[in-house]
Design a protein around this motif. Structure first.
Motif, PDB file in Angstrom:
ATOM      1  N   HIS A  18     -37.224  17.130  47.968  1.00 44.16           N
ATOM      2  CA  HIS A  18     -37.967  17.000  46.722  1.00 44.16           C
ATOM      3  C   HIS A  18     -37.199  17.566  45.530  1.00 44.16           C
ATOM      4  O   HIS A  18     -37.426  17.126  44.398  1.00 44.16           O
ATOM      5  CB  HIS A  18     -39.356  17.606  46.854  1.00 44.16           C
ATOM      6  N   LEU A  48     -45.006  16.635  42.203  1.00 40.76           N
ATOM      7  CA  LEU A  48     -44.235  17.331  43.234  1.00 40.76           C
ATOM      8  C   LEU A  48     -44.733  18.759  43.429  1.00 40.76           C
ATOM      9  O   LEU A  48     -44.819  19.243  44.564  1.00 40.76           O
ATOM     10  CB  LEU A  48     -42.744  17.358  42.873  1.00 40.76           C
ATOM     11  N   HIS A  54     -35.421  14.610  44.357  1.00 37.13           N
ATOM     12  CA  HIS A  54     -36.310  13.783  43.533  1.00 37.13           C
ATOM     13  C   HIS A  54     -36.457  14.394  42.145  1.00 37.13           C
ATOM     14  O   HIS A  54     -36.421  13.679  41.136  1.00 37.13           O
ATOM     15  CB  HIS A  54     -37.698  13.681  44.179  1.00 37.13           C
TER      16      HIS A  54
END
Length: 186
Positions: A169, A78, A172
């Motif tokens: 993100h 990421l 995530h």
């Protein structure tokens, strides 16, 4: 993943939070932003900080772990992905030659992750450089309704998209981190 880690938070005052408010760098006791651009900047800063907080305290092997198979996503991936995305946003607003990808073709930001301190240091350095470069490039456009670059993207739309990308993100990152060591919180 056979082992399910015990859920925990570092916060003592508010157990559903990542950190106690007096330890949280996002809670700077600043006045609320007055304008649209300042609001975008604050949200973007806080999501950027959140992503890095989710990565703190983990070894490179943990950051590189693909903890939600069959996904190739990892926390380190990421960081690399968002560095790549920051660079690509400058392609959206640029009129000149496209800036080449950092890590290679599609998926290389996740596939090229190595569980090494050097890979982490490089990813963080690149992410910060790319964030600053994109921030500087967008600072040239005071009119948020202006269409810019080859893509003729509206500056406001790009600013909102940047916040959305980091927010998604960070979600995530929440799941990845919880799978790695059980740490939870906003």
């Amino acid at each position: 993943m056979n082992h399910v880690p015990e859920r925990w938070s570092e916060s003592v005052q508010l157990p559903d939070m990542w950190l106690d408010p007096d330890q949280d760098p996002r809670d700077a006791n600043e006045p609320d932003p007055a304008g649209e651009q300042e609001t975008y900047a604050r949200y973007l800063r806080d999501y950027r900080l959140t992503l890095e907080l989710k990565c703190e305290g983990l070894a490179p092997e943990q950051l590189a772990r693909r903890s939600v198979p069959p996904s190739t996503m990892s926390l380190l991936g990421l960081l690399r992905h968002l560095g790549e995305v920051e660079r690509d946003w400058r392609n959206w607003i640029g009129d000149g030659e496209r800036i080449a990808p950092i890590y290679g073709g599609h998926g290389a930001d996740f596939d090229g992750v190595r569980p090494e301190p050097e890979c982490l240091a490089q990813a963080l350095r690149i992410l910060h450089e790319e964030q600053h470069a994109t921030d500087r490039a967008l600072a040239n456009f005071a009119d948020l309704g202006q269409r810019v670059g080859r893509e003729e993207v509206i500056v406001r739309e790009l600013q909102v998209h940047r916040i959305e990308e980091y927010a998604r993100h960070c979600g995530h990152a929440d799941l990845l981190r919880e799978c790695i060591d059980g740490r939870v919180g906003q």
